[in-house]
Design a protein around this motif. Sequence first.
Motif, PDB file in Angstrom:
ATOM      1  N   TYR A 123     -54.434  16.239  36.133  1.00  0.00           N
ATOM      2  CA  TYR A 123     -53.703  16.696  37.314  1.00  0.00           C
ATOM      3  C   TYR A 123     -54.599  17.605  38.143  1.00  0.00           C
ATOM      4  CZ  TYR A 123     -49.422  15.371  34.810  1.00  0.00           C
ATOM      5  OH  TYR A 123     -48.446  14.692  34.141  1.00  0.00           O
ATOM      6  N   THR A 173     -50.681  21.495  39.154  1.00  0.00           N
ATOM      7  CA  THR A 173     -49.662  20.665  39.805  1.00  0.00           C
ATOM      8  C   THR A 173     -48.831  19.831  38.837  1.00  0.00           C
ATOM      9  OG1 THR A 173     -51.164  18.801  40.110  1.00  0.00           O
ATOM     10  CG2 THR A 173     -51.085  20.446  41.881  1.00  0.00           C
ATOM     11  N   LYS A 174     -49.036  19.988  37.546  1.00  0.00           N
ATOM     12  CA  LYS A 174     -48.228  19.214  36.601  1.00  0.00           C
ATOM     13  C   LYS A 174     -46.763  19.597  36.770  1.00  0.00           C
ATOM     14  CE  LYS A 174     -47.425  18.416  31.675  1.00  0.00           C
ATOM     15  NZ  LYS A 174     -47.139  16.973  31.663  1.00  0.00           N
ATOM     16  N   GLY A 175     -45.925  18.584  36.833  1.00  0.00           N
ATOM     17  CA  GLY A 175     -44.511  18.840  37.051  1.00  0.00           C
ATOM     18  C   GLY A 175     -44.135  18.737  38.515  1.00  0.00           C
ATOM     19  N   GLU A 176     -45.136  18.891  39.410  1.00  0.00           N
ATOM     20  CA  GLU A 176     -44.854  18.799  40.841  1.00  0.00           C
ATOM     21  C   GLU A 176     -45.425  17.520  41.445  1.00  0.00           C
ATOM     22  OE1 GLU A 176     -46.640  22.345  42.387  1.00  0.00           O
ATOM     23  OE2 GLU A 176     -45.618  23.550  40.858  1.00  0.00           O
ATOM     24  N   GLN A 177     -46.606  17.156  40.968  1.00  0.00           N
ATOM     25  CA  GLN A 177     -47.244  15.959  41.520  1.00  0.00           C
ATOM     26  C   GLN A 177     -47.579  14.986  40.395  1.00  0.00           C
ATOM     27  OE1 GLN A 177     -50.721  16.915  43.825  1.00  0.00           O
ATOM     28  NE2 GLN A 177     -49.666  18.564  44.923  1.00  0.00           N
ATOM     29  N   ASP A 178     -47.858  13.756  40.815  1.00  0.00           N
ATOM     30  CA  ASP A 178     -48.310  12.762  39.844  1.00  0.00           C
ATOM     31  C   ASP A 178     -49.732  13.100  39.416  1.00  0.00           C
ATOM     32  OD1 ASP A 178     -45.975  11.379  39.977  1.00  0.00           O
ATOM     33  OD2 ASP A 178     -46.673   9.990  41.542  1.00  0.00           O
TER      34      ASP A 178
END
Lengths: 266, 226
Positions: free
Chosen positions: A79, A83-88
Motif C-alpha cells: 500500500y 493508506t491501508k483500509g482507505e485505498q486499494d
Amino acid sequence: MKKLFSSLAVVVLILGIFAPSVLADSHDQNAMLRVLHASPDAPAVDVYLNDEAVVEGAEFKAATDYMEVPAGEHTVEIYAAGTKGEQDPVISTTVNVEAGMAYTAAAIDNLENIQLKAIQDSMEATEGMAKVRVGHFIPGAPAVDVGPIGGDDLFSGAEFPMVTDYMEIDPGSYDLEVRTTDGTQLIDLSGTNLEAGKVYSAFAVGTADNPEVLLLQDSAAMPTMMPATGLGGTADSSSNAWMYAALLGVLAMGAGFMLTRKRSEA
Amino acid sequence: MVRKLFPLALGLLVFFISFQWLNEEPVEDPRVLSTSETTRTQGVEVKKESIVTDQLEKAPVKQNYKPAVHASSEQYGITPDRIEIPTIDVDASIQALGYTPDGGMAVPKSLTDVGWFEPGTMPGNQGNSVIAGHVDGNSGPAVFYDLKDLSPGDEIHVYDENTKLTFEVSRIESYPYKNAPIREIFGPTNTRNLNLITCTGPYDDEASTYSERLAVFTVLTDRQEL
C-alpha cells in the motif's frame, strides 16, 4: 517395606515429570524473504505479509534485511504508506516460498505498471570466492552489460526486468561499470569491494536519466555452529547441583530419623 | 525396619527432586522470532481481520526495515587487532580465526584474547562481523565475563594500526547453543554490524559446554583515522 516401595514409586513418578522434553527446531520450517522497493516513481509504501505489517514507510531504494517466514504461500500486499483500509493496495499478489530457501520480492517498474518480482537468492558461495549477479530494474532503459571499466563484460545483455544468473569471481576491489551494449557508461561503480564467501545482488534501479545500483548481500560465510566460549570455571554447574541436592537430601533424612525416633519414644 | 527406611527414602526423594530442580534445563524458546517487539517500537497497528490460517497467524515474521546500501558506497573494513569496551573494562588483542574442524567458529586458546571470524565480514564493512571471547576458563573469569552487563547504547571500539571504529550496542540476546540463529548473527545484512559472542546460561557437563550463547548486536556509528 511397602512404604519404601511406595516412596520409590513417588520418586519415579516425579522423575518422569521432570524428564526433558524434546523440542523441534523451528528454523528448519522457514524460508527467508526480503523486500525491495525498486519502483522509481512510486510513493513510500507499507508492505503487508498475510495482512501483517512487515515494512512501514519504505521509500524507493529501500530494502529490508531477510525476514524469516514459514514455508508456503503468502499474500503480499503493498500500500502507499498509511493508506491501508482507505485505498486499494498498489500490489496484491501471492508469493510461494520453500523451506530453507531465500527470496527477494522486488516492487519494480513505474507506478503505472508496478509489479512484484520474486526471485530466489543464493545462500552459499564457494569458499574463497565472491558470487554476484545483476538485476536490471530500470524501466525504459536499454539492455546493459556490466564489467570492469575498459575490460570484458562479466554480464552481457541484461534487459529490464531481468536478473542474471550468479557468477563466481575472485574477491577484491573492482572498478566496474554498467554500460549500454554499445559501450556507453551508464553507472560508474569504481571501487566496488567484493568479499570472499559473500553473495551479492547488484540491482540497477532508478530511471534512464538517473540510474544507480543497489548492492545487496544475499549470503556470507557462516560457521555451522556457535563458538565454544567457556570452560565452566565460574558456572553454577551441575556438580554444584549434585552437592546442594545431596545436602538437602541428608537434611531431610536427618529430619526423618528425628521424627521416627520421637514417635517411638512417645 | 520401616522406621529406618522411611527417612532414607525421604532423603533420597528430596535429593532427586532438588537435583532436578537445581539442574533444570533452560527453556528452549526461539526468542528471536517475535513480531511484537519490533512492531511495538515502530508503532504499527497490526490488524488481523481476514482469512489468515492458524499456521500463518502464529508464524514468526520479523519486521525488519532498513535502508539499502549503494554499490559505490565506501567500504572501509579493517583487519582488527584490538577491541576496547570501556563500560566493562575490556581491552583485548584480537586474533583472526576461521573454522573448527567441524565447521564451527574457532576461538582463541587464550582466555585474554578474543577471536574475529575472519572468513566473514571485516568490521566496518557492510555485513555482520563477529568477534567471540571466552566467558571463563577452568577456574575463573575470562575476557568476556562481563559482556552480559552491556546495555543498548554502550560503545565498543575496534582498532587496526590506523583506524578506530566505534560501534553502538543495539540489542542483547541469548540463545540455546544448538538453536541459535546463525544466519542472523553471521549472515548478510544491509548495515555495518559487529556482533560479540560469549557463553552464558547453565553449564552442561554432558556436552562439556555452556547451554546458551550470549550475542551482543552492535552497529557502526563512527570511524576515525588515528
